[in-house]
Write an enzyme that holds these catalytic residues in place. Structure first.
Site, PDB file in Angstrom:
ATOM      1  N   GLU A  47       0.795  -1.013   0.074  1.00  0.00           N
ATOM      2  CA  GLU A  47       0.007  -0.139  -0.070  1.00  0.00           C
ATOM      3  C   GLU A  47       1.097   1.235   0.081  1.00  0.00           C
ATOM      4  O   GLU A  47       1.985   1.485   0.571  1.00  0.00           O
ATOM      5  CB  GLU A  47      -0.838   0.001   1.194  1.00  0.00           C
ATOM      6  CG  GLU A  47      -1.611   1.305   1.541  1.00  0.00           C
ATOM      7  CD  GLU A  47      -2.291   1.126   2.890  1.00  0.00           C
ATOM      8  OE1 GLU A  47      -3.271   2.049   3.092  1.00  0.00           O
ATOM      9  OE2 GLU A  47      -1.774   0.542   3.840  1.00  0.00           O
ATOM     10  N   ASN A 110      -7.086   6.371  -1.682  1.00  0.00           N
ATOM     11  CA  ASN A 110      -6.013   5.378  -1.392  1.00  0.00           C
ATOM     12  C   ASN A 110      -6.134   4.327  -2.460  1.00  0.00           C
ATOM     13  O   ASN A 110      -7.271   3.355  -2.358  1.00  0.00           O
ATOM     14  CB  ASN A 110      -6.198   4.875  -0.161  1.00  0.00           C
ATOM     15  CG  ASN A 110      -4.942   3.975   0.462  1.00  0.00           C
ATOM     16  OD1 ASN A 110      -4.335   3.593  -0.550  1.00  0.00           O
ATOM     17  ND2 ASN A 110      -4.617   3.759   1.580  1.00  0.00           N
ATOM     18  N   LYS A 127      -9.570   1.862  -1.857  1.00  0.00           N
ATOM     19  CA  LYS A 127      -9.628   1.508  -0.380  1.00  0.00           C
ATOM     20  C   LYS A 127     -11.075   1.965   0.037  1.00  0.00           C
ATOM     21  O   LYS A 127     -11.504   3.160   0.088  1.00  0.00           O
ATOM     22  CB  LYS A 127      -8.549   1.919   0.309  1.00  0.00           C
ATOM     23  CG  LYS A 127      -8.643   1.440   1.815  1.00  0.00           C
ATOM     24  CD  LYS A 127      -7.463   1.742   2.423  1.00  0.00           C
ATOM     25  CE  LYS A 127      -7.238   1.302   3.858  1.00  0.00           C
ATOM     26  NZ  LYS A 127      -6.026   1.535   4.815  1.00  0.00           N
ATOM     27  N   GLU A 146      -6.188   8.633   7.796  1.00  0.00           N
ATOM     28  CA  GLU A 146      -6.836   8.395   6.617  1.00  0.00           C
ATOM     29  C   GLU A 146      -8.027   8.927   6.216  1.00  0.00           C
ATOM     30  O   GLU A 146      -8.340   9.069   5.209  1.00  0.00           O
ATOM     31  CB  GLU A 146      -6.788   6.810   6.487  1.00  0.00           C
ATOM     32  CG  GLU A 146      -5.346   6.181   6.235  1.00  0.00           C
ATOM     33  CD  GLU A 146      -5.221   4.912   5.580  1.00  0.00           C
ATOM     34  OE1 GLU A 146      -6.258   4.445   4.813  1.00  0.00           O
ATOM     35  OE2 GLU A 146      -5.054   3.967   6.314  1.00  0.00           O
ATOM     36  N   CYS A 172      -5.068  -2.925   2.854  1.00  0.00           N
ATOM     37  CA  CYS A 172      -4.622  -2.754   4.181  1.00  0.00           C
ATOM     38  C   CYS A 172      -5.806  -3.058   4.957  1.00  0.00           C
ATOM     39  O   CYS A 172      -6.375  -4.184   5.163  1.00  0.00           O
ATOM     40  CB  CYS A 172      -4.138  -1.270   4.542  1.00  0.00           C
ATOM     41  SG  CYS A 172      -3.403  -1.101   6.240  1.00  0.00           S
ATOM     42  N   ASN A 197       0.352  -0.933   5.257  1.00  0.00           N
ATOM     43  CA  ASN A 197       1.205  -0.111   6.257  1.00  0.00           C
ATOM     44  C   ASN A 197       0.563  -0.267   7.585  1.00  0.00           C
ATOM     45  O   ASN A 197      -0.410   0.568   7.967  1.00  0.00           O
ATOM     46  CB  ASN A 197       1.424   1.222   5.846  1.00  0.00           C
ATOM     47  CG  ASN A 197       2.072   1.398   4.568  1.00  0.00           C
ATOM     48  OD1 ASN A 197       3.315   1.866   4.751  1.00  0.00           O
ATOM     49  ND2 ASN A 197       1.633   1.183   3.492  1.00  0.00           N
TER      50      ASN A 197
END
Length: 310
Positions: A47, A110, A127, A146, A172, A197
Site C-alpha cells: 500500500e 487510497n 480502498k 486516512e 490494508c 502499512n
C-alpha cells in the site's frame, strides 16, 4: 493440468520522508528483477508504496498534501517500473495515493492498480474501509489520518480476468472485514492481492499491540479459506519516520495455510507457485455458495436482551 501463477510478494522496508519516489521505484525494480529471476508472473507491492506513509502526520498545507498523491499513472517517476515490467514480461500490483478530478471537484483516494505482463493497467481499486480519525490529535505518539486525507473508495470490489486467473484487490484495513473477501468470493475470485502499512503500536488500543502480527495473519487466512482463494499480503515494514510497522508479508493458500512468509522488516521477496485450481474442491464442497449459503435469512432482526441485532 494445474494453472500455476508464480507470485512474488515484494515487501519494502521503510521509506523515510526525505527519500524520493525515484529511489523507491529503483528499489521496486530491483525486487521485480529478483522476481523475474525466480520465475514470477506477478509481483505484488505494498500500500502507498512510493513514499513514507504520510497519514501518520497532520499536514495543513494543501499543496504539501497533494505532493504525496499521483494524478496520473504511470507518472514520470513510475514510468521506469512500467517499462521494466513490459521488458521483463511480468505483471505487478502497486498501491499509491490517487488524486482524481471527478464530479467537478478534486478527490483523493487510497488506490491500487493491477498491471498485466504487457505493462497495461487492467484494474483499479480504491480502498473502502478507511481506519483512523479525521481530527487532529497532537498528543498522540503518531496519528492515522486516512479519514482526513482520503475519501471512501467508490469502485467496489471487482474481479478481473488476467494472467490466466480471476484476480481481485483490497488494501490494508479492508483485510480485517469479511465483506471485502466475500464480495469477490461471490465472483469466483482465485487470488486476492493487497498491500498494507500497519504500525506495531495501536494508540487508541495499546492492549492490542502484542497481537498485531497474529491478527494480521488471522484475517487473511480466514478470508482465504472461507472464500477458497489465494491471498497475497505485502507490507511496508520497519521503522519509518518514527513509526515502527509490522512486516509479515505472506502468501496464503485457499486451504488457509501460509505457504511463504517474509522473515525480515527490510526489502524482501517471498515467492510461491500458486495453483489457481487449488481452491476448486472448497468452492465445490464446504464453500459451495449456491448450495449452502442462505442470504435470504441474513436480514432477519433478532431482539435479545433489549438490543436489536441485524
Amino acid at each position: 493440468m494445474p494453472r500455476i501463477l508464480t507470485v512474488g510478494a515484494a515487501q519494502l522496508g521503510p521509506i523515510q520522508r526525505e527519500e524520493s519516489r525515484s529511489s523507491a521505484v529503483a528499489r521496486m525494480i530491483e525486487l521485480m528483477r529478483q522476481a523475474k529471476a525466480n520465475g514470477c508472473d506477478l509481483v505484488v507491492y505494498p500500500e502507498a508504496a512510493l513514499t513514507a506513509f504520510f497519514p501518520h502526520w497532520w499536514i495543513d498545507d494543501e499543496a504539501e498534501i497533494d505532493s504525496y498523491f499521483e494524478s496520473a499513472m504511470p507518472s514520470n517517476e513510475t514510468a521506469p517500473l512500467f517499462a521494466e515490467a513490459e521488458r521483463l514480461g511480468i505483471g505487478f500490483h502497486l498501491g499509491y495515493p490517487e488524486l482524481a478530478f471527478e464530479d467537478g471537484r478534486k478527490r483523493r483516494f487510497n488506490t491500487a492498480i493491477m498491471v498485466d505482463k504487457s505493462g497495461r493497467i487492467v484494474g483499479k481499486y480504491r480502498k473502502i474501509h478507511l481506519p483512523g480519525h479525521p481530527e487532529h490529535r497532537p498528543d498522540a505518539v503518531f496519528q492515522n489520518l486516512e479519514k482526513r486525507y482520503f475519501e471512501t473508495g467508490n469502485l467496489g470490489w471487482p474481479v478481473w480476468e488476467t494472467m490466466g486467473g480471476r484476480l481481485g484487490m483490497m488494501i490494508c484495513n479492508d483485510r480485517r472485514w469479511p465483506e471485502s473477501y466475500r464480495v469477490m468470493g461471490l465472483q469466483g475470485v482465485e487470488m486476492i492481492v493487497l498491500g498494507y502499512n500497519t504500525p506495531k503500536h495501536n494508540p487508541p488500543a495499546p492492549d492490542h499491540d502484542r497481537l498485531g502480527n497474529f491478527h494480521n495473519q488471522l484475517v487473511m487466512q480466514a478470508g482465504a479459506y472461507q472464500n477458497a482463494t489465494w491471498v497475497v499480503g505485502v507490507a511496508k515494514a520497519g521503522l519509518e519516520a518514527g513509526v515502527d510497522q509490522i512486516g509479515g508479508s505472506c502468501i496464503i493458500a485457499p486451504t488457509g495455510e501460509v505457504v511463504a512468509q517474509a522473515v525480515t522488516e527490510d526489502d524482501e521477496l517471498v515467492v510461491a507457485r500458486c495453483d489457481l485450481d487449488l481452491g476448486n474442491s472448497y468452492k465445490n464442497s464446504t464453500f459451495n455458495f449456491a448450495k449452502h449459503r442462505e442470504p435470504q435469512t441474513y436480514g432477519m432482526i433478532v431482539e435479545r436482551k433489549g438490543a436489536v441485532i441485524a
